[in-house]
Design a protein around this motif. Structure first.
Motif, PDB file in Angstrom:
ATOM      1  N   UNK A  87       9.610  -3.889   3.386  1.00 38.16           N
ATOM      2  CA  UNK A  87       8.595  -2.492   2.970  1.00 38.16           C
ATOM      3  C   UNK A  87       7.613  -2.974   2.075  1.00 38.16           C
ATOM      4  N   UNK A  88       6.480  -2.807   2.378  1.00 41.26           N
ATOM      5  CA  UNK A  88       5.392  -3.382   1.327  1.00 41.26           C
ATOM      6  C   UNK A  88       5.665  -2.714  -0.126  1.00 41.26           C
ATOM      7  N   UNK A  89       5.562  -3.578  -1.053  1.00 39.91           N
ATOM      8  CA  UNK A  89       6.118  -3.177  -2.405  1.00 39.91           C
ATOM      9  C   UNK A  89       5.011  -3.526  -3.274  1.00 39.91           C
ATOM     10  N   UNK A  90       4.668  -2.429  -4.083  1.00 38.07           N
ATOM     11  CA  UNK A  90       3.675  -2.763  -5.459  1.00 38.07           C
ATOM     12  C   UNK A  90       4.205  -2.580  -6.655  1.00 38.07           C
ATOM     13  N   UNK A  91       3.838  -3.048  -7.551  1.00 38.53           N
ATOM     14  CA  UNK A  91       4.106  -3.208  -9.149  1.00 38.53           C
ATOM     15  C   UNK A  91       2.800  -2.726  -9.950  1.00 38.53           C
ATOM     16  N   UNK A  92       3.145  -1.558 -10.663  1.00 38.74           N
ATOM     17  CA  UNK A  92       2.209  -1.031 -11.696  1.00 38.74           C
ATOM     18  C   UNK A  92       2.910  -0.897 -13.227  1.00 38.74           C
ATOM     19  N   UNK A  93       1.961  -1.113 -14.260  1.00 41.78           N
ATOM     20  CA  UNK A  93       2.405  -1.028 -15.459  1.00 41.78           C
ATOM     21  C   UNK A  93       1.695   0.074 -16.088  1.00 41.78           C
ATOM     22  N   UNK A  94       2.566   0.751 -17.086  1.00 44.61           N
ATOM     23  CA  UNK A  94       1.833   1.701 -17.909  1.00 44.61           C
ATOM     24  C   UNK A  94       0.887   1.344 -19.078  1.00 44.61           C
ATOM     25  N   UNK A  95       1.253   0.196 -19.745  1.00 41.66           N
ATOM     26  CA  UNK A  95       0.660  -0.191 -20.819  1.00 41.66           C
ATOM     27  C   UNK A  95       0.084  -1.729 -21.119  1.00 41.66           C
ATOM     28  N   UNK A  96       0.085  -2.205 -19.890  1.00 42.31           N
ATOM     29  CA  UNK A  96      -0.609  -3.653 -19.752  1.00 42.31           C
ATOM     30  C   UNK A  96      -0.851  -4.047 -18.283  1.00 42.31           C
ATOM     31  N   UNK A  97      -1.617  -4.928 -17.880  1.00 39.88           N
ATOM     32  CA  UNK A  97      -1.898  -5.261 -16.587  1.00 39.88           C
ATOM     33  C   UNK A  97      -0.715  -5.868 -16.073  1.00 39.88           C
ATOM     34  N   UNK A  98      -0.684  -5.515 -14.613  1.00 38.83           N
ATOM     35  CA  UNK A  98      -1.582  -4.783 -13.615  1.00 38.83           C
ATOM     36  C   UNK A  98      -1.209  -3.192 -13.846  1.00 38.83           C
ATOM     37  N   UNK A  99      -2.273  -2.425 -14.451  1.00 40.34           N
ATOM     38  CA  UNK A  99      -2.123  -1.226 -14.867  1.00 40.34           C
ATOM     39  C   UNK A  99      -1.765  -0.188 -13.672  1.00 40.34           C
ATOM     40  N   UNK A 100      -1.109   0.710 -13.868  1.00 35.46           N
ATOM     41  CA  UNK A 100      -0.973   1.588 -12.687  1.00 35.46           C
ATOM     42  C   UNK A 100      -2.034   2.129 -11.787  1.00 35.46           C
ATOM     43  N   UNK A 101      -3.060   2.414 -12.752  1.00 33.18           N
ATOM     44  CA  UNK A 101      -4.018   3.017 -12.353  1.00 33.18           C
ATOM     45  C   UNK A 101      -4.982   2.052 -11.214  1.00 33.18           C
ATOM     46  N   UNK A 102      -4.677   0.887 -11.627  1.00 32.08           N
ATOM     47  CA  UNK A 102      -5.402  -0.056 -10.518  1.00 32.08           C
ATOM     48  C   UNK A 102      -4.454  -0.154  -9.383  1.00 32.08           C
ATOM     49  N   UNK A 103      -3.209  -0.393  -9.467  1.00 32.43           N
ATOM     50  CA  UNK A 103      -2.185  -0.528  -8.379  1.00 32.43           C
ATOM     51  C   UNK A 103      -2.277   0.487  -7.497  1.00 32.43           C
ATOM     52  N   UNK A 104      -2.642   1.723  -8.015  1.00 32.52           N
ATOM     53  CA  UNK A 104      -2.665   3.007  -7.178  1.00 32.52           C
ATOM     54  C   UNK A 104      -3.794   2.729  -6.141  1.00 32.52           C
ATOM     55  N   UNK A 105      -5.068   2.216  -6.593  1.00 28.66           N
ATOM     56  CA  UNK A 105      -6.044   2.059  -5.905  1.00 28.66           C
ATOM     57  C   UNK A 105      -5.788   1.166  -4.595  1.00 28.66           C
ATOM     58  N   UNK A 106      -4.922   0.103  -4.812  1.00 33.16           N
ATOM     59  CA  UNK A 106      -4.572  -0.781  -3.850  1.00 33.16           C
ATOM     60  C   UNK A 106      -3.394  -0.098  -2.788  1.00 33.16           C
ATOM     61  N   UNK A 107      -2.579   0.821  -3.511  1.00 30.25           N
ATOM     62  CA  UNK A 107      -1.885   1.491  -2.539  1.00 30.25           C
ATOM     63  C   UNK A 107      -2.698   2.457  -1.664  1.00 30.25           C
ATOM     64  N   UNK A 108      -3.707   3.253  -2.239  1.00 30.47           N
ATOM     65  CA  UNK A 108      -4.281   4.108  -1.373  1.00 30.47           C
ATOM     66  C   UNK A 108      -5.152   3.339  -0.208  1.00 30.47           C
ATOM     67  N   UNK A 109      -5.759   2.069  -0.626  1.00 28.45           N
ATOM     68  CA  UNK A 109      -6.216   1.361   0.344  1.00 28.45           C
ATOM     69  C   UNK A 109      -5.468   0.979   1.429  1.00 28.45           C
ATOM     70  N   UNK A 110      -4.017   0.805   1.174  1.00 29.49           N
ATOM     71  CA  UNK A 110      -2.849   0.246   1.906  1.00 29.49           C
ATOM     72  C   UNK A 110      -2.639   1.516   3.251  1.00 29.49           C
ATOM     73  N   UNK A 111      -2.738   2.833   2.488  1.00 30.67           N
ATOM     74  CA  UNK A 111      -2.617   4.052   3.065  1.00 30.67           C
ATOM     75  C   UNK A 111      -1.196   4.002   3.701  1.00 30.67           C
ATOM     76  N   UNK A 112      -0.305   4.105   3.188  1.00 29.60           N
ATOM     77  CA  UNK A 112       1.064   4.320   3.725  1.00 29.60           C
ATOM     78  C   UNK A 112       1.421   6.080   4.087  1.00 29.60           C
ATOM     79  N   UNK A 113       2.179   6.104   5.039  1.00 31.13           N
ATOM     80  CA  UNK A 113       2.415   7.624   5.416  1.00 31.13           C
ATOM     81  C   UNK A 113       3.517   8.034   4.352  1.00 31.13           C
ATOM     82  N   UNK A 114       4.185   7.156   3.744  1.00 29.69           N
ATOM     83  CA  UNK A 114       5.553   7.784   2.947  1.00 29.69           C
ATOM     84  C   UNK A 114       5.428   6.271   1.743  1.00 29.69           C
ATOM     85  N   UNK A 115       5.672   7.042   0.677  1.00 29.26           N
ATOM     86  CA  UNK A 115       6.016   6.010  -0.515  1.00 29.26           C
ATOM     87  C   UNK A 115       6.905   6.573  -1.555  1.00 29.26           C
TER      88      UNK A 115
END
Length: 306
Positions: A87-115
């Motif tokens: 399963x495609x797995x992403x990583x996001x951090x709260x206080x350092x890069x890669x920041x969660x806000x940026x990772x979310x953009x990647x997830x939305x571009x991937x467009x999963x049916x379920x996360x």
């Protein structure tokens, strides 16, 4: 069905330049650390603390190679989880890069049916896993979230095996579980962190019956009251009581941090030597171990629709 896993952690400064920005984001988060001032003063005070503390801790990060391996190891964990689950797995951090806000953009571009999202904090606290989950729900309201996984059998097996590998040459080891401390006011408000940590230790110690052990707390930050006993004071007390072989397991962590590589390996090792402890063994954290990866993967798989 297209699925995705999101692994979230607080992060850490991967370079010396990232120390101050990381600390500022950290201390600005009122849910994590309430500095005891009106909310409008939290960020100015956070900036001041970050500025002072960044100078103080810079030599510590220099001593472990110029930065924390936290982000690197978190990404490696995600890759192992993806390899195991498919399963495609992403990583996001709260206080350092890669920041969660940026990772979310990647997830939305991937467009999963379920996360499904999971933090790398097995024990839930409002200040750690809670802060991560708060931001996950803000950024990805449809995501299913693993709240805690402190009793996962693979996680317990992972801890057990790590300790066994470290005590096999010792005669009379004392096992010290060192957890990251937490502001006392959170415990008083009903935060489950302490109870969940104790649950994990109880399950692990079923595999070490008869061994003496204790729980202590490290990494106090700031002027507020934190839960005790401190790891430093506990090591000193154990030395006074005649303990000669001490095995320290960082119960809050699943990969190496500044708190393990410097605080435990350097500072507290010196404390142990001064206290008369002859063998000080800090249990290393193998973040790529199969049991740890299975623990994370199985917790996520439970939440996916069948």
């Amino acid at each position: 069905m297209k699925r995705a896993i999101l692994i979230v952690y607080m992060g850490g400064p991967s370079t010396l330049k990232e120390i101050k920005p990381f600390l500022y984001r950290l201390f600005s988060d009122r849910d994590l650390i309430n500095l005891g001032v009106p909310s409008f003063l939290q960020k100015p005070l956070a900036y001041l603390i970050a500025s002072i503390r960044a100078k103080k801790v810079k030599p510590n990060y220099e001593a472990i190679g110029g930065g924390s391996p936290t982000v690197k190891y978190s990404v490696e964990i995600a890759k192992e989880v993806e390899k195991l689950t498919g399963i495609k797995t992403f990583t996001g951090m709260l206080y350092s890069k890669p920041l969660l806000t940026e990772t979310v953009k990647e997830i939305k571009a991937y467009n999963p049916d379920e996360i499904v999202a999971i933090t790398l904090y097995p024990h839930y606290s409002l200040a750690t896993a809670g802060a991560c989950i708060r931001d996950i729900r803000k950024e990805l309201p449809s995501a299913k979230v693993v709240k805690s996984w402190n009793k996962n059998p693979y996680y317990i097996k992972w801890i057990t095996n790590q300790i066994k590998n470290s005590i096999n040459t010792l005669k009379n080891p004392f096992i010290l579980f060192s957890a990251h401390s937490l502001p006392e006011y959170l415990i008083q408000q009903g935060d489950p962190y302490l109870n969940e940590t104790e649950e994990t230790i109880s399950l692990v110690m079923e595999n070490f019956r008869g061994f003496p052990y204790k729980l202590s707390f490290q990494s106090k930050i700031g002027p507020i009251e934190w839960i005790k006993p401190s790891t430093e004071e506990t090591i000193e007390e154990l030395g006074e009581k005649g303990v000669k072989e001490l095995v320290v397991f960082p119960i809050s962590f699943i990969s190496e941090h500044i708190e393990t590589l410097f605080e435990l390996d350097v500072e507290y090792k010196e404390v142990a030597e001064k206290a008369g402890i002859e063998r000080y063994v800090r249990v290393p954290l193998n973040h790529k171990d199969d049991n740890l990866i299975k623990a994370i993967a199985t917790e996520c798989e439970k939440l996916f629709r069948r």
